[in-house]
Scaffold this motif. Sequence first.
Motif, PDB file in Angstrom:
ATOM      1  N   LYS A 294       0.004   8.489  -1.297  1.00 58.64           N
ATOM      2  CA  LYS A 294      -0.527   8.947  -0.026  1.00 58.64           C
ATOM      3  C   LYS A 294      -0.869   7.750   0.854  1.00 58.64           C
ATOM      4  CE  LYS A 294      -3.427  11.474  -2.279  1.00 58.64           C
ATOM      5  NZ  LYS A 294      -4.505  12.397  -2.712  1.00 58.64           N
ATOM      6  N   LEU A 295      -0.279   7.726   2.041  1.00 62.03           N
ATOM      7  CA  LEU A 295      -0.515   6.632   2.965  1.00 62.03           C
ATOM      8  C   LEU A 295      -1.605   7.017   3.965  1.00 62.03           C
ATOM      9  CD1 LEU A 295       3.111   5.422   3.811  1.00 62.03           C
ATOM     10  CD2 LEU A 295       1.500   4.479   2.153  1.00 62.03           C
ATOM     11  N   VAL A 296      -2.506   6.070   4.221  1.00 56.44           N
ATOM     12  CA  VAL A 296      -3.504   6.205   5.278  1.00 56.44           C
ATOM     13  C   VAL A 296      -3.132   5.186   6.349  1.00 56.44           C
ATOM     14  CG1 VAL A 296      -5.928   6.075   5.895  1.00 56.44           C
ATOM     15  CG2 VAL A 296      -5.256   6.930   3.638  1.00 56.44           C
ATOM     16  N   PHE A 297      -2.884   5.689   7.557  1.00 57.12           N
ATOM     17  CA  PHE A 297      -2.393   4.844   8.644  1.00 57.12           C
ATOM     18  C   PHE A 297      -3.504   4.437   9.592  1.00 57.12           C
ATOM     19  CE2 PHE A 297       2.255   4.837   8.566  1.00 57.12           C
ATOM     20  CZ  PHE A 297       2.533   5.848   7.663  1.00 57.12           C
ATOM     21  N   GLY A 298      -3.328   3.246  10.196  1.00 55.98           N
ATOM     22  CA  GLY A 298      -4.135   2.872  11.342  1.00 55.98           C
ATOM     23  C   GLY A 298      -3.564   3.506  12.595  1.00 55.98           C
ATOM     24  N   ALA A 299      -4.236   3.277  13.723  1.00 51.11           N
ATOM     25  CA  ALA A 299      -3.833   3.909  14.983  1.00 51.11           C
ATOM     26  C   ALA A 299      -2.664   3.225  15.662  1.00 51.11           C
ATOM     27  CB  ALA A 299      -5.025   3.967  15.933  1.00 51.11           C
TER      28      ALA A 299
ATOM     29  N   PHE B 145       2.364  -0.007  12.889  1.00 47.35           N
ATOM     30  CA  PHE B 145       1.325   0.693  12.147  1.00 47.35           C
ATOM     31  C   PHE B 145       1.061  -0.014  10.827  1.00 47.35           C
ATOM     32  CE2 PHE B 145       0.693   4.420  14.680  1.00 47.35           C
ATOM     33  CZ  PHE B 145       1.911   4.702  15.277  1.00 47.35           C
ATOM     34  N   CYS B 146      -0.198  -0.186  10.538  1.00 45.92           N
ATOM     35  CA  CYS B 146      -0.641  -0.662   9.240  1.00 45.92           C
ATOM     36  C   CYS B 146      -0.956   0.577   8.396  1.00 45.92           C
ATOM     37  CB  CYS B 146      -1.895  -1.513   9.456  1.00 45.92           C
ATOM     38  SG  CYS B 146      -2.779  -1.977   7.994  1.00 45.92           S
ATOM     39  N   ALA B 147      -0.604   0.552   7.113  1.00 50.02           N
ATOM     40  CA  ALA B 147      -0.896   1.684   6.237  1.00 50.02           C
ATOM     41  C   ALA B 147      -1.348   1.167   4.878  1.00 50.02           C
ATOM     42  CB  ALA B 147       0.334   2.586   6.081  1.00 50.02           C
ATOM     43  N   ALA B 148      -2.112   1.988   4.179  1.00 50.76           N
ATOM     44  CA  ALA B 148      -2.640   1.586   2.873  1.00 50.76           C
ATOM     45  C   ALA B 148      -2.588   2.755   1.913  1.00 50.76           C
ATOM     46  CB  ALA B 148      -4.081   1.092   3.025  1.00 50.76           C
ATOM     47  N   SER B 149      -2.491   2.426   0.623  1.00 48.97           N
ATOM     48  CA  SER B 149      -2.490   3.480  -0.391  1.00 48.97           C
ATOM     49  C   SER B 149      -3.159   2.975  -1.657  1.00 48.97           C
ATOM     50  CB  SER B 149      -1.072   3.957  -0.693  1.00 48.97           C
ATOM     51  OG  SER B 149      -0.326   2.938  -1.327  1.00 48.97           O
ATOM     52  N   VAL B 150      -3.464   3.915  -2.543  1.00 49.34           N
ATOM     53  CA  VAL B 150      -4.058   3.619  -3.839  1.00 49.34           C
ATOM     54  C   VAL B 150      -3.020   3.933  -4.910  1.00 49.34           C
ATOM     55  CG1 VAL B 150      -5.897   4.197  -5.454  1.00 49.34           C
ATOM     56  CG2 VAL B 150      -6.345   4.221  -2.983  1.00 49.34           C
ATOM     57  N   THR B 151      -2.662   2.950  -5.710  1.00 44.88           N
ATOM     58  CA  THR B 151      -1.674   3.163  -6.777  1.00 44.88           C
ATOM     59  C   THR B 151      -2.149   4.267  -7.709  1.00 44.88           C
ATOM     60  OG1 THR B 151      -1.031   0.850  -6.697  1.00 44.88           O
ATOM     61  CG2 THR B 151      -0.414   2.071  -8.664  1.00 44.88           C
ATOM     62  N   GLY B 152      -1.223   5.196  -7.998  1.00 47.46           N
ATOM     63  CA  GLY B 152      -1.584   6.301  -8.866  1.00 47.46           C
ATOM     64  C   GLY B 152      -2.171   7.486  -8.141  1.00 47.46           C
ATOM     65  N   ASP B 153      -2.282   7.387  -6.824  1.00 44.43           N
ATOM     66  CA  ASP B 153      -2.844   8.479  -6.030  1.00 44.43           C
ATOM     67  C   ASP B 153      -1.741   9.208  -5.282  1.00 44.43           C
ATOM     68  OD1 ASP B 153      -5.238   8.877  -3.322  1.00 44.43           O
ATOM     69  OD2 ASP B 153      -4.799  10.157  -5.048  1.00 44.43           O
TER      70      ASP B 153
ATOM     71  N   GLU C 279      10.529   8.394  -5.230  1.00 42.70           N
ATOM     72  CA  GLU C 279       9.530   8.717  -6.240  1.00 42.70           C
ATOM     73  C   GLU C 279       8.172   8.815  -5.564  1.00 42.70           C
ATOM     74  OE1 GLU C 279      11.705   6.346  -9.947  1.00 42.70           O
ATOM     75  OE2 GLU C 279       9.626   5.903  -9.429  1.00 42.70           O
ATOM     76  N   PRO C 280       7.214   9.452  -6.207  1.00 34.76           N
ATOM     77  CA  PRO C 280       5.919   9.640  -5.563  1.00 34.76           C
ATOM     78  C   PRO C 280       5.006   8.427  -5.607  1.00 34.76           C
ATOM     79  CG  PRO C 280       5.922  10.697  -7.703  1.00 34.76           C
ATOM     80  CD  PRO C 280       7.314  10.195  -7.479  1.00 34.76           C
ATOM     81  N   GLN C 281       5.272   7.484  -6.480  1.00 40.52           N
ATOM     82  CA  GLN C 281       4.334   6.375  -6.597  1.00 40.52           C
ATOM     83  C   GLN C 281       4.649   5.322  -5.572  1.00 40.52           C
ATOM     84  OE1 GLN C 281       1.592   6.639  -8.381  1.00 40.52           O
ATOM     85  NE2 GLN C 281       2.428   8.671  -8.702  1.00 40.52           N
ATOM     86  N   GLY C 282       3.605   4.757  -4.968  1.00 34.52           N
ATOM     87  CA  GLY C 282       3.791   3.961  -3.773  1.00 34.52           C
ATOM     88  C   GLY C 282       4.229   2.530  -3.966  1.00 34.52           C
ATOM     89  N   VAL C 283       4.023   1.969  -5.141  1.00 35.13           N
ATOM     90  CA  VAL C 283       4.266   0.532  -5.260  1.00 35.13           C
ATOM     91  C   VAL C 283       5.749   0.264  -5.456  1.00 35.13           C
ATOM     92  CG1 VAL C 283       3.753  -1.525  -6.609  1.00 35.13           C
ATOM     93  CG2 VAL C 283       1.991   0.185  -6.223  1.00 35.13           C
TER      94      VAL C 283
END
Lengths: 113, 118
Positions: free
Chosen positions: A100-105, A89-97, B97-101
């Motif tokens: 929260k991970l958004v995954f591919g299928a 699975f590939c996943a992406a997130s926004v630093t400071g958000d 921790e909650p931050q992802g990096v």
Amino acid sequence: DQQVKQNSPSLSVQEGRISILNCDYTNSMFDYFLWYKKYPAEGPTFLISISSIKDKNEDGRFTVFLNKSAKHLSLHIVPSQPGDSAVYFCAASVTGDGNKLVFGAGTILRVKS
Amino acid sequence: EAGVAQSPRYKIIEKRQSVAFWCNPISGHATLYWYQQILGQGPKLLIQFQNNGVVDDSQLPKDRFSAERLKGVDSTLKIQPAKLEDSAVYLCASSLEPQGVGPQGTQYFGPGTRLTVL
């Protein structure tokens, strides 16, 4: 709206050769990307990650490449081993958000011995 | 170090019944996540806790789903009443921790609970 896409449902590779798994994303706010590996009846396990300030990250047999302009990343496994057979699975997130991970299928990788 | 524990591993219920899932995160992990993974799709975040407070529940169908983490450690996710489309694997994850990096934010997943609604 699929923000993270893995367009290849499956991939079959011969043992010892290179496996290349691809992932595309649409949200330009994503700045941290991860690959997870999942075996049947188990939860996903973290494999490797890359920040958007880099274009490559390497860990042993695993290398992730990031092309920000194309909104594309790929995972290279060299050499591939039968134990690498799993769903990736590939996943992406926004630093400071809030992480929260958004995954591919996912892409099913089969490494043939 | 023990991983994320989840129970039960499998559950079969009929539609309109209720069901509850339990998760115990890795010791010391402040952040806990519940994901829903429908067959053929990637995990989708339902709710995120930081200690015993909700950080994000924007994708939780609140008319039928509820979750709590009363003492900031283990958590339960409940569905009442269940629908056929709730059939999925429910994954719990935790991070330091909650931050992802970086490694502090890496999410560690439990084995999941496979729910079948008939």
